[in-house]
Design a protein around this motif. Sequence first.
Motif, PDB file in Angstrom:
ATOM      1  N   LEU A  34     -58.672 -51.365 -73.147  1.00 53.54           N
ATOM      2  CA  LEU A  34     -57.599 -50.396 -73.335  1.00 53.54           C
ATOM      3  C   LEU A  34     -56.312 -51.115 -73.706  1.00 53.54           C
ATOM      4  O   LEU A  34     -55.844 -51.983 -72.973  1.00 53.54           O
ATOM      5  N   ARG A  44     -55.471 -40.625 -74.460  1.00 52.86           N
ATOM      6  CA  ARG A  44     -56.777 -41.267 -74.488  1.00 52.86           C
ATOM      7  C   ARG A  44     -57.896 -40.237 -74.439  1.00 52.86           C
ATOM      8  O   ARG A  44     -57.911 -39.344 -73.596  1.00 52.86           O
ATOM      9  N   ILE A  70     -62.752 -45.468 -76.046  1.00 56.26           N
ATOM     10  CA  ILE A  70     -61.602 -44.572 -75.962  1.00 56.26           C
ATOM     11  C   ILE A  70     -60.889 -44.517 -77.302  1.00 56.26           C
ATOM     12  O   ILE A  70     -60.555 -45.558 -77.883  1.00 56.26           O
ATOM     13  N   CYS A  93     -57.547 -43.972 -78.727  1.00 59.00           N
ATOM     14  CA  CYS A  93     -56.212 -44.023 -78.132  1.00 59.00           C
ATOM     15  C   CYS A  93     -55.140 -43.695 -79.157  1.00 59.00           C
ATOM     16  O   CYS A  93     -55.229 -44.114 -80.313  1.00 59.00           O
TER      17      CYS A  93
END
Length: 396
Positions: free
Chosen positions: A109, A116, A126, A128
Amino acid sequence: MPEGPELHLASRYVNTVCAGLLFSGKVEKSAVSKNPEVPFESNTYVISATPRGKEVKLTLMPVKEAESLPLAEESSTAGQDPDSPPQPMDVVFRFGMSGSFKLVPEAELPKHAHLRFYTRESPRRILCFVDFRRFGRWEVQGTWQPDRGPCVMLEYEKFRLRIPPFEKARTVLEALQHREQDPALTLSKKVKLKRENPDLLELCHSLPMEVFHLGGKGYDPESSDDFTAFQQWLRCYYVPGMKSLRDGNGRTIWFQGEPGPMAPKGKKSRKKHSRGKADSDAPSSKETKPPSKRSSKGSSSHEEPQGTKKHGRKKELIQRAENSPANGPKKRHARARRKGSACQDSPETKAPAEGKTRSRRRAAAYKSTEVAAGGSRKRQARTDGPVTTVIPLSSL
DNA sequence: CGTCCACGTCTAC
DNA sequence: TAGACCTGGACGG
């Protein structure tokens, strides 16, 4: 990545990496972001993107899983009526100065990932919305902003409509008309001539198209450190030998040759940065310094570009340009700074130290079309494209 | 360490 | 039409 073509590329990026990808669960917002929560939750959904000018719309579309409705399984619907499936949701993004989309493994991340979307796979990934300056915005169930100009990528023809109401603009457009070629020419000849000798309006479209066709070289979260192709493409912006001036809005305009009669003369004192109010996010400190006054005057437009002169950027750029092995040792990153800045952005993550220094020297040369557009655009109009409401004849 | 600057809006005077 | 909103890299001292 805020420029028109880049948003277009961001949209394509999302559609590419999310093709066939299933997402699941809630949409998560970082604690520091002041943008709204995105109250969407679905066991299985897909994400697609649509660009328009400097906005990108994400559509979250629940997927009906024909077979997966075992009773016991649906425990995860917090505030949702289990009987009614979640409705699709649009979220419209503006990228501010630094927004971008990035699909990453959950374990990686990125810092500043303020919104997200989680995939359904086993090692989750994810999608983002990364935006380190947090100027970006998103709106739940949003629509395209109504008073925005047309999209230079998809609605270019609209720029030819609506002859600007002021005489000078009309004069300019008439001048463009007079450039029309011999009507006897064949259509293909006309097109060819137009291509070889594009007018202002033509360029408003062809420049962003060129950036778009740089493709991954210009916008690609996967290899975002390599801007060489884009830098090669730039003709004025931060290019050694080019001139620059600040316009009435304090924006630095890069150009070649004479600045033209509407060039800013007075050169008002610069903006100053002083007060910063302690936000929950801000690192406190005593922000009570007096307004540092510095009045850089005299915008001698010949000489070197103001910005470069002041900070030796020209040198830096020349150095970059000449950065060949033959040039001997450069002291380049003499001091690699490793600041462990207080990253309040994603408290829950240990922000992968990520030591790459990204080049900032990349941006929007196609924006230079604004130079010709002069200062008199409509009050509130955002600068999506060259919404040339007024093009003073003198500026051409 | 402090200052300046950066791809964009927003809004308060 | 000025600031405000932010982070962080480059540079000057």
